[in-house]
Design a protein around this motif. Sequence first.
Motif, PDB file in Angstrom:
ATOM      1  N   THR A   1       0.827  -1.212   0.000  1.00  0.00           N
ATOM      2  CA  THR A   1       0.000   0.000   0.000  1.00  0.00           C
ATOM      3  C   THR A   1       0.857   1.256   0.000  1.00  0.00           C
ATOM      4  O   THR A   1       0.629   2.177  -0.792  1.00  0.00           O
ATOM      5  CB  THR A   1      -0.926   0.003   1.230  1.00  0.00           C
ATOM      6  OG1 THR A   1      -1.752  -1.158   1.208  1.00  0.00           O
ATOM      7  CG2 THR A   1      -1.802   1.238   1.242  1.00  0.00           C
TER       8      THR A   1
ATOM      9  N   LEU B   1       2.653   1.816  -3.203  1.00  0.00           N
ATOM     10  CA  LEU B   1       1.750   2.402  -4.196  1.00  0.00           C
ATOM     11  C   LEU B   1       1.603   3.900  -3.966  1.00  0.00           C
ATOM     12  O   LEU B   1       1.622   4.687  -4.926  1.00  0.00           O
ATOM     13  CB  LEU B   1       0.387   1.712  -4.114  1.00  0.00           C
ATOM     14  CG  LEU B   1      -0.649   2.144  -5.145  1.00  0.00           C
ATOM     15  CD1 LEU B   1      -0.188   1.791  -6.559  1.00  0.00           C
ATOM     16  CD2 LEU B   1      -1.997   1.487  -4.859  1.00  0.00           C
TER      17      LEU B   1
ATOM     18  N   VAL C   1       2.851   6.452  -6.844  1.00  0.00           N
ATOM     19  CA  VAL C   1       1.917   7.363  -7.508  1.00  0.00           C
ATOM     20  C   VAL C   1       2.344   8.809  -7.324  1.00  0.00           C
ATOM     21  O   VAL C   1       2.270   9.625  -8.251  1.00  0.00           O
ATOM     22  CB  VAL C   1       0.483   7.143  -6.970  1.00  0.00           C
ATOM     23  CG1 VAL C   1      -0.455   8.235  -7.474  1.00  0.00           C
ATOM     24  CG2 VAL C   1      -0.041   5.780  -7.404  1.00  0.00           C
TER      25      VAL C   1
ATOM     26  N   VAL D   1      -1.376   2.886 -14.020  1.00  0.00           N
ATOM     27  CA  VAL D   1      -2.675   2.220 -13.918  1.00  0.00           C
ATOM     28  C   VAL D   1      -2.513   0.701 -14.002  1.00  0.00           C
ATOM     29  O   VAL D   1      -3.235  -0.051 -13.340  1.00  0.00           O
ATOM     30  CB  VAL D   1      -3.622   2.726 -15.021  1.00  0.00           C
ATOM     31  CG1 VAL D   1      -4.885   1.884 -15.090  1.00  0.00           C
ATOM     32  CG2 VAL D   1      -4.000   4.188 -14.769  1.00  0.00           C
TER      33      VAL D   1
ATOM     34  N   TYR E   1      -1.993  -1.184 -10.572  1.00  0.00           N
ATOM     35  CA  TYR E   1      -3.064  -1.308  -9.588  1.00  0.00           C
ATOM     36  C   TYR E   1      -3.623  -2.725  -9.459  1.00  0.00           C
ATOM     37  O   TYR E   1      -3.834  -3.197  -8.328  1.00  0.00           O
ATOM     38  CB  TYR E   1      -4.195  -0.329  -9.920  1.00  0.00           C
ATOM     39  CG  TYR E   1      -3.999   1.037  -9.329  1.00  0.00           C
ATOM     40  CD1 TYR E   1      -4.440   1.335  -8.057  1.00  0.00           C
ATOM     41  CD2 TYR E   1      -3.370   2.049 -10.047  1.00  0.00           C
ATOM     42  CE1 TYR E   1      -4.258   2.597  -7.513  1.00  0.00           C
ATOM     43  CE2 TYR E   1      -3.175   3.312  -9.517  1.00  0.00           C
ATOM     44  CZ  TYR E   1      -3.626   3.583  -8.241  1.00  0.00           C
ATOM     45  OH  TYR E   1      -3.448   4.831  -7.708  1.00  0.00           O
TER      46      TYR E   1
ATOM     47  N   GLN F   1      -3.933  -4.529  -5.772  1.00  0.00           N
ATOM     48  CA  GLN F   1      -5.270  -4.304  -5.236  1.00  0.00           C
ATOM     49  C   GLN F   1      -5.590  -5.230  -4.070  1.00  0.00           C
ATOM     50  O   GLN F   1      -6.199  -4.817  -3.087  1.00  0.00           O
ATOM     51  CB  GLN F   1      -6.311  -4.480  -6.339  1.00  0.00           C
ATOM     52  CG  GLN F   1      -7.733  -4.155  -5.891  1.00  0.00           C
ATOM     53  CD  GLN F   1      -8.728  -4.316  -7.024  1.00  0.00           C
ATOM     54  OE1 GLN F   1      -8.398  -4.855  -8.065  1.00  0.00           O
ATOM     55  NE2 GLN F   1      -9.947  -3.854  -6.815  1.00  0.00           N
TER      56      GLN F   1
ATOM     57  N   PHE G   1      -4.027  -3.801  -1.086  1.00  0.00           N
ATOM     58  CA  PHE G   1      -4.321  -2.410  -0.774  1.00  0.00           C
ATOM     59  C   PHE G   1      -5.386  -2.282   0.309  1.00  0.00           C
ATOM     60  O   PHE G   1      -5.189  -1.579   1.314  1.00  0.00           O
ATOM     61  CB  PHE G   1      -4.773  -1.682  -2.046  1.00  0.00           C
ATOM     62  CG  PHE G   1      -5.052  -0.231  -1.841  1.00  0.00           C
ATOM     63  CD1 PHE G   1      -4.014   0.683  -1.773  1.00  0.00           C
ATOM     64  CD2 PHE G   1      -6.350   0.236  -1.707  1.00  0.00           C
ATOM     65  CE1 PHE G   1      -4.257   2.025  -1.590  1.00  0.00           C
ATOM     66  CE2 PHE G   1      -6.604   1.577  -1.519  1.00  0.00           C
ATOM     67  CZ  PHE G   1      -5.561   2.466  -1.461  1.00  0.00           C
TER      68      PHE G   1
END
Length: 300
Positions: A198, A201, A205, A279, A282, A286, A289
């Motif tokens: 998480t 990410l 990002v 993208v 993800y 996921q 996350f």
Amino acid sequence: MKEKKVVSDYVIIISMVVIMVVVFVTTLYPFLNSLAISFNHADDTILGGISIYPRVPTIANYKQIFTNPTIWKAYGITFARTILGAAGGLVVTGAMAFGLSRKNLVFRKFYTFFCLIPMYFGGGLIPTYFLIQTLGLRNNFLVYIIPNLVNIWNMILMRSYFQSVPDALEESSRIDGANYITIFFKIYWPVSTPIIATIALYFGVYHWNDWFMPNIYITNQDLKPMTSVLLSIISEAAFAERMAAAGAASFAGEASKGKQTNVRSITMATMITSIVPIVAIYPFLQRYFLKGIMVGSIKG
């Protein structure tokens, strides 16, 4: 026995489906529109009216992008910044979170309170600029990495997750002679995959999308990331639109006619190529996350 649905149940179900469809279409349409323009021929793009599919399909826009050495340099800077920034941020922020999660840390509450101050009070742009300049980080690739190694919000999430790990793991490791560095990397790191994925990410990002720092601290074009290149292309498109609005529409149309690409189509193609890599990550993160963000935010 299966309960029979009444009219009100069907009304609620239909309303929810309609709302979800509207939200889905509203969210997806801008992306499909940009994708259609990026694959559309320049002569047709200047006519407008493109919705979700290209009227005159072409890949000339993407050919122009990927034959431009500036784009490749920008991609290299962006990928390097994202990978190094995310890895460095994970290690430094994670180590800080691990230390503050230890109940035997002296002045633990004071350190935690001290870390919360920058979340509410900043030093300001001008003092920060002079600090970056004094440290020799202007026009330096490290300006992307060093100032962003610690994120307090990410540290709080990781600290909360570390606190949920059973103390028996640390106690057994200490009995076997492991120090805190070994415990952090070989015990807590492997069992904290959800929160690590998480936070990775989050860091990734941020570094991929950030445009503020390069526009403030970087003037060397060889160190500009993809966001800066995209911003310059968008500025060119805005300038062309202002020229057209000022009465040069016929001239702009004649200048663009016969060309396979124009500023608007190149802008959309550049935007699509800049968002697709992040993208695509993800779906792989996921499953970690939701678990990571829930455990990290609930337990205080």
